[in-house]
Design a protein around this motif. Structure first.
Motif: not given
Length: 463
Positions: A164-167, A172-173, A191-192, A230-232
């Motif tokens: 979910v965090s990656l998606v 968001q671009g 992106s919004e 953590i990167m996300c």
């Protein structure tokens, strides 16, 4: 069960530090402007009173660094007793250009009453004629079965959270290469688009990682998934979630083994974490890419500023007491209760879903335009006061203490591994509750952290 009673030498050391801090601030009085002298003395008195009461309790009942009271008392005392003194010494008394110190005495009094009520409820054993402090009926020996279904579920929860965090970032671009390289490679096209309410599923990973630590021996997979997570959150500048990702497994490690971390290890973990948080604050508003930021001016002042910006939320309570209830009556649970209940209803279903009256209408009146433009948050006690006034602060702090007592029991008298996971996840989350008083976010973040734990409990019972 661990022996939490402090030895006499440690008690003496704590008293020396407590008095030394107070004496240092007493000496600094000459640096304070005359108009703030009475405020300074009153806030300094609050330090001696509240910190003294807490120290008295831990001398009597014991102390553990991962006890809920440690997080709550430390942050609250720093926020409402220490930081105001520093602000008056350094003449940083404005809230984004608005003078709020007219509310200092009243706000400090509310903090003293609320915090003392919390400590009394938290430590006091209520009997009412017979002991209602029921001891655990399960004598758990800290052994647990590595059930294959539970291992599978742990991976599922982590993969859902990380996925979910990656998606969310991809929508968001952010490119995947950009995320994994911390912005040094790849592309970013703003992106919004957003996952909306489904973004809450990312919190599944927090208990999921702890179950993986307990059930799985595959360190490479666990560490890789933690790195991606953590990167996300680094890309999204979600510092508090990164703190949870780092601290919760540390808490879990020690309470599973019924040990206390040595000071050396605390410093080894704390220093890099403090620097990272300072760096994220420094990057905020500049870029999400490490390589795109000019680090030549980054230093101790920036690191301190990252933390000071959280602790000086005491100013929000100063502003609130001068506006409520004289200029506007208390909001009577519109945010704390009603908005919390409806927050997870998607706007696609309810387009006219209400928004926070505090953030969208009232914030500008008691915090000023600068605070609104700067997206200032407000402390937990401020939210309690704006909603229900002084009585509300006392009642809410007492309820909060009762909930924290239940968390304390989870690590002192655990009935299963699930209690330890709950305690480990919630200990760092308490920081967010105290310094970020926005219940609609805090409640649902907690709900989605706790939900996997209950699912694991149910599955284990069925098995």
């Amino acid at each position: 069960m661990m022996d939490l009673i402090l030895p006499k030498k440690t008690q003496i050391g704590i008293l020396v530090v407590y008095l030394a801090i107070g004496i240092i601030f007493c000496i600094q009085l000459y640096k304070v402007e005359n108009i703030y002298t009475s405020d300074y003395i009153y806030v300094l008195t609050s330090y001696f009173l509240v910190a003294g009461v807490w120290i008295g309790y831990i001398f009597r009942y014991g102390y553990y660094i991962f006890d809920p009271s440690t997080m709550i008392a430390t942050i609250t005392i720093i926020t409402f007793s220490i930081e105001p003194l520093i602000s008056m010494i350094t003449r940083d008394t404005l809230l984004s250009g608005t003078d709020v110190y007219d509310g200092c005495i009243k706000a400090t009094t509310i903090y003293i009453i609320g915090m003392c009520a919390f400590l009394w409820i938290y430590y006091h054993k209520f009997t009412f004629g017979k002991n209602n402090e029921v001891e655990s009926q399960v004598d758990w020996d800290y052994e647990y079965c590595k059930n294959s279904k539970l291992i599978f579920l742990a991976y599922i929860f982590v993969l859902i959270g990380v996925g979910v965090s990656l998606v969310d970032l991809l929508m968001q671009g952010f490119s995947l290469q950009y995320i994994l390289s911390a912005g040094s490679q790849g592309t970013l096209e703003t992106s919004e688009d957003s996952l909306g309410v489904f973004l809450n599923l990312r919190y599944f990973m927090l208990p999921g990682f702890l179950y993986m630590d307990a059930y799985s021996d595959k360190k490479i997979i666990k560490n890789f998934l933690r790195f991606v997570a953590i990167m996300c959150f680094f890309m999204r500048n979600k510092r508090w979630i990164i703190v949870l990702l780092i601290l919760s497994p540390i808490v879990f490690y020690y309470i599973r083994r019924q040990k206390k971390p040595p000071l050396k290890r605390i410093l080894i973990v704390s220093i890099p974490l403090v620097v990272a948080i300072g760096a994220m604050q420094y990057m905020r508003g500049i870029s999400s890419s490490i390589s795109a930021v000019d680090w030549s001016n980054f230093g101790l002042i920036n690191i301190w500023g990252a933390f000071s910006g959280n602790f000086d939320l005491y100013k929000t309570l100063y502003g609130a007491v001068t506006y409520f209830p004289d200029e506007h009556f208390y909001t009577m649970g519109q945010q704390l209760v009603y908005l919390t209940l409806v927050t997870c209803i998607p706007r696609s279903i309810w387009p006219d879903k209400p928004v926070s009256i505090i953030d969208n209408e009232l914030k500008v009146h008691f915090m000023g335009n600068g605070a609104v433009r700067g997206h200032w948050a407000y402390a937990q006690i401020t939210e309690f006061y704006v909603e229900f006034g002084v009585i509300g602060v006392i009642v809410c702090m007492c309820i909060f203490a009762i909930l924290c007592k239940k968390l304390r029991k989870c690590y002192q008298q655990p009935e299963s591994l699930h209690d330890l996971v709950l305690s480990s996840v919630m200990f760092p989350m308490l920081m967010q509750f105290v310094i970020r008083g926005y219940m609609p976010i805090n409640f649902w973040a907690t709900f989605f952290m706790v939900l996997p734990i209950f699912i694991m409990k149910i599955v284990e019972r069925v098995e």
